[in-house]
Every structure is written in C-alpha cells, then in structure tokens.
Write an enzyme that holds these catalytic residues in place. Structure first.
Site, mmCIF file in Angstrom:
data_model
loop_
_atom_site.group_PDB
_atom_site.id
_atom_site.type_symbol
_atom_site.label_atom_id
_atom_site.label_comp_id
_atom_site.label_asym_id
_atom_site.label_seq_id
_atom_site.Cartn_x
_atom_site.Cartn_y
_atom_site.Cartn_z
ATOM 1 C CG ASP A 40 21.638 -5.812 33.749
ATOM 2 O OD1 ASP A 40 21.104 -6.753 33.144
ATOM 3 O OD2 ASP A 40 22.833 -5.820 34.097
ATOM 4 C CG HIS A 69 21.874 -9.121 25.722
ATOM 5 N ND1 HIS A 69 22.877 -10.037 25.910
ATOM 6 C CD2 HIS A 69 21.310 -8.925 26.954
ATOM 7 C CE1 HIS A 69 22.937 -10.381 27.190
ATOM 8 N NE2 HIS A 69 21.988 -9.724 27.843
#
Length: 311
Positions: free
Chosen positions: A149, A222
């Site tokens: 992330d 995403h």
C-alpha cells in the site's frame, strides 16, 4: 507567523493510533482547546527529545464544525467544509461527523499509547471519543488484502508540494487538508479470488508490486481509477499514510485510509473516480470487497497556528 508545519509528510511508522473526537457544548471548551494545542506541541517536542530515532509524532487536525464552534480564524481554509457523501450506482463514500482528529505515530507503540492517554485525559470532560483505531505495519507495508500500500506516494520535495498548502491560500500556507476513511474488508470474498483475479482488481502484481501496463490493466482496477490528472494533464498526488488494523477473533479486518493534501479537490477527484466511475458506472472494483464506514474532512494547521491557538 512562521511556516513550521505539523508532521504531515512523515512516512508511515510501525505503530499508529488514530482518534476522532466529537466536541460537546461545554463552557470550558475553549480553555481546554487552548491546553490541547499546547499539549500537542509538547508531546511532539518531548518525543523528539526523549526518543530522537523513534520517528514519533502527533498530528492534530480540526473539522469544519469544530472550527466554527471554537471561533478559530476567519476566513476559514478555502476548501475546509463538511464532506458530502459520494453515491455511485453500487457503492457510497459515506460522510460522517468528527471534530478533532489525532494521528499518532512511533516505532514503539508505548509512545503512541502514552500520547493517546494524555490527549484523552484532557479531552474527556469536553468531548466524546467516537473512533479509535490501532494500526500496525503489516510485513513490507502491505494492506490486509496482501498488496503493498502507498506505492504511488510522492517522495522527497514532492511530499511537501502535494501535502502542504502553498501560495494559493497564504493565510494557511504550510497547513494541510486531511481526509480519512475507515474501510472494512470482506476477507472471505477476497480470498475466494485467485491471485490473478486479485491482481486485476488492484492493477498491480501481488508478490513484486509491479504495476500492470496500460494495455493489460483493467479500466476498473484500483490503480487505474485512483491515479488522477489535472486539467492540463499534470499528475496529481496525495500523501497517504494508510494503516491496516484487525481483530482476527471477530473477523474484522480493515484499512484506515488517511490522505494529506494541499487541496481537497485532488482527493475529491479520486473518490469520484472510485465511487462514481470513469466513465460513470465503471467504479473501482476494490469497493466490491472494501466498504467505507466513515468519511470526514479535517484541516491540520501549522505548528505556529497551534501555538497561537494555545494563547
């Protein structure tokens, strides 16, 4: 007034506590807030002096309603307002209340824990704790979903450029908009996907964290929707400090999304792409597995402003 910002551009640490508080109507509120601003400055100074290598910090941000209730300077930061929900055909970026947000970081959780205790002791008589999340570094900065992330985060001088307000709002130069969302993940559904299917949802390889080429990356991944550009094709970025959290015994797993930005417009564009879709209906596939439980906008003043607020 100086331009010493709070630690909004620090990199994520191993341990984090996020707290959101709702202010009550209390005659002592303004006095307590003055003490709180002094406390935040003191916590940062003390942590740096006692544990100089711990990368410890406490960042306080203030919501729109609290700014007005506390009668802080006017005009307000240009883009500070109540966040309004973004409703897509299937998923919604909900809007939730919150007056004060605290972002506590350190390599040793004891430091975060003690800072949270001091803040809570001071605020408990004039405010209600409405959210507390204890985040942690998961392996090599991965979310609970198993993917790294924050790969798209800016580095070096770009972190200051994208996270801190510049000459566009001189009164609040050096400050930062803070937007947060608590996401809960449906891990049973996520684990039901093959690694190849998961990679198509994210737009990046799971093991080596390599972004797919544009001709392979799905338009609803995403990565495809969360990366945005300005009107002239310039790259727009935010500084993410996302942290995973979880309670295995209750099967609750999530990500606390936290973004510092020099303009909320950038975050708004990202959220619109994700929830509404680009084009409309082509929403971010990750939302089929991750539900936004909160959504609140705050403003993180400079340390100099906190010092002024402390009186």
């Amino acid at each position: 007034m100086g331009l010493e910002s709070q630690n909004v551009t620090d990199y994520p640490n191993s341990n984090t506590i996020f707290m959101v508080w709702k202010l009550n109507d209390n005659p002592q509120l303004k006095s307590i807030f003055q003490q709180l601003c002094a406390l935040v400055l003191n916590l940062n100074n003390s942590a740096f002096n006692r544990f100089p290598d711990s990368r410890a910090s406490c960042v306080m941000a203030i919501g729109y309603e609290a700014w007005k209730k506390l009668e802080l300077p006017t005009p307000l930061p240009k883009e500070l307002t109540n966040f309004k929900e973004i409703k897509g055909i299937k998923h919604t970026a909900v809007a939730t209340s919150g007056d004060l947000h605290f972002h506590l970081r350190a390599d040793n959780n004891s430091i975060c824990f003690d800072m949270a205790i001091e803040i809570s002791k001071l605020l408990s008589s004039v405010a209600e704790s409405i959210l507390e999340i204890h985040g942690f570094k998961y392996w090599d900065a991965r979310s609970i979903l198993g993917f790294v992330d924050g790969t798209e985060n800016p580095h070096g001088e770009d972190r200051d450029y994208f996270a801190k307000i510049g000459d566009e709002d001189l009164k609040y130069k050096g400050g930062s908009y803070l937007f947060v969302q608590k996401y809960l993940h449906n891990m049973d559904a996520w684990k039901g996907l093959s690694t190849d299917e998961q990679e198509k949802v994210i737009g990046r390889s799971k093991e080596k964290d390599i972004e797919m080429s544009d001709d392979v990356k799905p338009a609803n991944s995403h990565i495809a929707l969360a990366n945005v550009e300005g009107e002239n094709g310039e790259e727009l970025k935010i500084v993410r400090d996302n942290m995973p959290f979880g309670n295995p015994s209750t099967n609750e797993f999530g990500t606390y999304f936290i973004a510092y930005a020099n303009t909320f417009t950038t975050v708004q564009k990202m959220l619109t792409n994700m929830f509404i879709g680009d084009p409309v209906g082509n929403y971010d596939r990750i939302l089929d597995f991750s539900t936004a439980e909160t959504g609140t906008l705050f403003f993180a003043p400079t340390r100099d402003m906190l010092d002024d607020f402390a009186g």
